[in-house]
Design an enzyme around this catalytic site. Structure first.
Site, PDB file in Angstrom:
ATOM      1  N   GLU A   1      12.026  -5.793  -0.701  1.00 36.41           N
ATOM      2  CA  GLU A   1      11.648  -4.401  -0.984  1.00 36.41           C
ATOM      3  C   GLU A   1      11.155  -3.697   0.273  1.00 36.41           C
ATOM      4  O   GLU A   1      10.246  -4.180   0.954  1.00 36.41           O
ATOM      5  CB  GLU A   1      10.576  -4.350  -2.070  1.00 36.41           C
ATOM      6  CG  GLU A   1      10.224  -2.929  -2.481  1.00 36.41           C
ATOM      7  CD  GLU A   1       9.342  -2.868  -3.717  1.00 36.41           C
ATOM      8  OE1 GLU A   1       8.648  -1.863  -3.881  1.00 36.41           O
ATOM      9  OE2 GLU A   1       9.365  -3.826  -4.518  1.00 36.41           O
ATOM     10  N   LYS A  18       1.818  -4.958 -10.211  1.00 39.36           N
ATOM     11  CA  LYS A  18       3.106  -5.279  -9.598  1.00 39.36           C
ATOM     12  C   LYS A  18       3.032  -5.009  -8.099  1.00 39.36           C
ATOM     13  O   LYS A  18       3.558  -5.781  -7.283  1.00 39.36           O
ATOM     14  CB  LYS A  18       4.216  -4.451 -10.243  1.00 39.36           C
ATOM     15  CG  LYS A  18       5.630  -4.781  -9.729  1.00 39.36           C
ATOM     16  CD  LYS A  18       6.045  -3.943  -8.549  1.00 39.36           C
ATOM     17  CE  LYS A  18       7.444  -4.310  -8.074  1.00 39.36           C
ATOM     18  NZ  LYS A  18       7.835  -3.606  -6.834  1.00 39.36           N
ATOM     19  N   ASP A  27       5.270 -21.618  -5.267  1.00 38.18           N
ATOM     20  CA  ASP A  27       5.954 -21.234  -6.499  1.00 38.18           C
ATOM     21  C   ASP A  27       5.484 -19.849  -6.946  1.00 38.18           C
ATOM     22  O   ASP A  27       4.430 -19.713  -7.582  1.00 38.18           O
ATOM     23  CB  ASP A  27       5.659 -22.277  -7.581  1.00 38.18           C
ATOM     24  CG  ASP A  27       6.451 -22.044  -8.865  1.00 38.18           C
ATOM     25  OD1 ASP A  27       7.007 -20.940  -9.032  1.00 38.18           O
ATOM     26  OD2 ASP A  27       6.494 -22.963  -9.704  1.00 38.18           O
ATOM     27  N   HIS A  59       8.678   5.685   0.454  1.00 43.15           N
ATOM     28  CA  HIS A  59       9.799   5.040  -0.228  1.00 43.15           C
ATOM     29  C   HIS A  59      11.120   5.733   0.099  1.00 43.15           C
ATOM     30  O   HIS A  59      12.129   5.078   0.355  1.00 43.15           O
ATOM     31  CB  HIS A  59       9.570   5.058  -1.748  1.00 43.15           C
ATOM     32  CG  HIS A  59       8.732   3.925  -2.228  1.00 43.15           C
ATOM     33  ND1 HIS A  59       9.249   2.810  -2.842  1.00 43.15           N
ATOM     34  CD2 HIS A  59       7.401   3.712  -2.172  1.00 43.15           C
ATOM     35  CE1 HIS A  59       8.279   1.968  -3.146  1.00 43.15           C
ATOM     36  NE2 HIS A  59       7.145   2.511  -2.743  1.00 43.15           N
TER      37      HIS A  59
END
Length: 425
Positions: free
Chosen positions: A85, A265, A281, A378
């Site tokens: 991202e 998130k 993990d 962004h």
């Protein structure tokens, strides 16, 4: 044509690709070329990657980046990040620089206890079961002595075994709730091996063992990280108003689950990137973090902030079950490099580093959201991606970036500008 295949795992890599390209794609030669161009030219490394999972046909590359200048507990780190991202690494780097001049990040591990459970069904008398457990408990520890021997030498092992009555949640359901210390190992295989040995020792004709498995919910494997400074040092202008908006943004995340999920998130953008880079993990970390965010019964923010006596304080508390030995941490060359870059940290130090990465990411997001808005950064990266897709030259790229400096970026708008530029040429 049937798309089913028999004995696929027994085929060679080339045979797998031949079947795949012929069955699912029109241009099989092109597909083979795409898959093969991502093979590692170093045969030893490629064989290593092939053995990580089953049915390997190629490698899926992710960018490996560095966010420098993180000051954590007075020590300077360059933090490795693996993520696809855009803006994440740039944001982390800017935040590291920002807080590096304001005392840096402070972090500490609260606890490192991990959990495993033997789930079983029992229809008999509860008191008789409790008596059986009490008599058997010492033997349950002894049944794992060969497994825990090396872990005990490193200061780890089984901390306790409890019998828990869960019949209020499910008829006849009980569990042996086992707590572990796994030192610098994530410990999944160790925990599961211990649990299976315990289950085998505990079982009898009237006890039906259902399963023995570790839990990725580790609310007692916690790390804390924070930053703080004077309110007037937080923004160049309107510090009091903007700092209050920052705190309100977190209060909204604590009041509104729809916002909290997106809020967290963003935290995990930073967390997962370092977890991946160090060969840990990320699925387990994600599951544990989100479960912890919902521990009150309502999904909330993993971060919090206050303004007291003119001081802004921003912190995170989250569970992180990590390892710096075993698994990919010692197998994957880049994971080994990442850990070496961090000074070969202990599992506790790595917990602190990763919590800081999450806190930094959240700071960057909230600062943008409550000032210029999230889209400015962004869309700048989105513009770059579109330009790459169009195959623009270096000069065309420079022109388009300058052209859209104060314009709204959409895919169609960029394509039209590029086509006009090409036509004018």
């Amino acid at each position: 044509m049937s798309k089913a295949v028999s004995g696929f795992s027994k085929l060679s890599k080339s045979e797998k690709i031949d079947w795949l390209s012929a069955t699912f794609f029109k241009n099989s030669d092109k597909i083979k070329k795409v898959l093969q161009q991502y093979w590692n030219s170093n045969e030893v490394l490629q064989n290593l990657h092939d053995d990580f999972i089953e049915n390997t046909i190629s490698n899926f590359y992710m960018p490996f980046a560095i966010a420098p200048n993180f000051v954590i507990n007075g020590k300077v780190y360059a933090i490795p990040m693996v993520i696809e991202e855009s803006s994440v690494v740039a944001a982390a780097s800017l935040v590291a620089k920002f807080w590096g001049t304001r005392g840096g990040f402070k972090a500490n591990v609260i606890s490192t206890t991990k959990i495993g459970q033997v789930h079983f069904m029992y229809k008999g008398d509860k008191h008789e079961l409790q008596n059986y457990f009490s008599l058997k408990k010492e033997q349950l520890f002894k049944a794992t002595e060969d497994i825990t021997k090396n872990m005990r030498k490193r200061g780890g092992g089984i901390l306790d075994i409890e019998l828990r009555d869960k019949t209020g949640d499910l008829a006849n359901y009980y569990q042996l709730h086992v707590t572990f210390e796994t030192a610098d190992s994530m410990g999944a295989n160790f925990i599961n091996s211990c649990l299976e040995a315990i289950a085998n020792e505990f079982k009898r004709s009237d006890i039906q063992i259902v399963m023995s498995i570790l839990s990725n919910y580790v609310p007692e494997c916690l790390v804390y990280a924070e930053v703080s400074c004077k309110v007037e040092d937080l923004y160049a202008e309107n510090s009091k108003i903007l700092t209050e908006k920052f705190v309100q943004a977190i209060q909204i995340a604590n009041a509104e689950p729809h916002r909290a999920v997106t809020h967290n998130k963003g935290i995990m953008n930073g967390v997962d990137a370092v977890v991946l880079a160090t060969g840990n993990d990320f699925r387990a970390v994600e599951a544990g973090a989100h479960a912890y965010a919902a521990k009150t019964g309502t999904y909330k923010s993993l971060t919090n902030a206050t303004i007291e006596n003119g001081i802004f304080k921003f912190w995170i508390e989250m569970p992180l079950a990590l390892g710096t030995v075993g698994g990919l941490t010692k197998l994957h060359p880049l994971s080994k490099l990442a850990l070496e870059l961090l000074g070969n940290p202990s599992a506790k130090e790595l917990m602190e580093i990763i919590a800081v990465a999450g806190l930094a990411q959240n700071f960057a997001a909230l600062r943008a959201l409550t000032t210029t808005g999230i889209q400015k950064g962004h869309m700048k990266m989105h513009l770059t991606n579109i330009i790459k897709q169009l195959g623009a030259s270096k000069d065309e790229k420079a022109f388009l970036i300058d052209y859209f400096e104060h314009k709204t970026v959409t895919h169609n708008a960029v394509v039209e500008a590029y086509q006009k530029l090409a036509k004018d040429k």
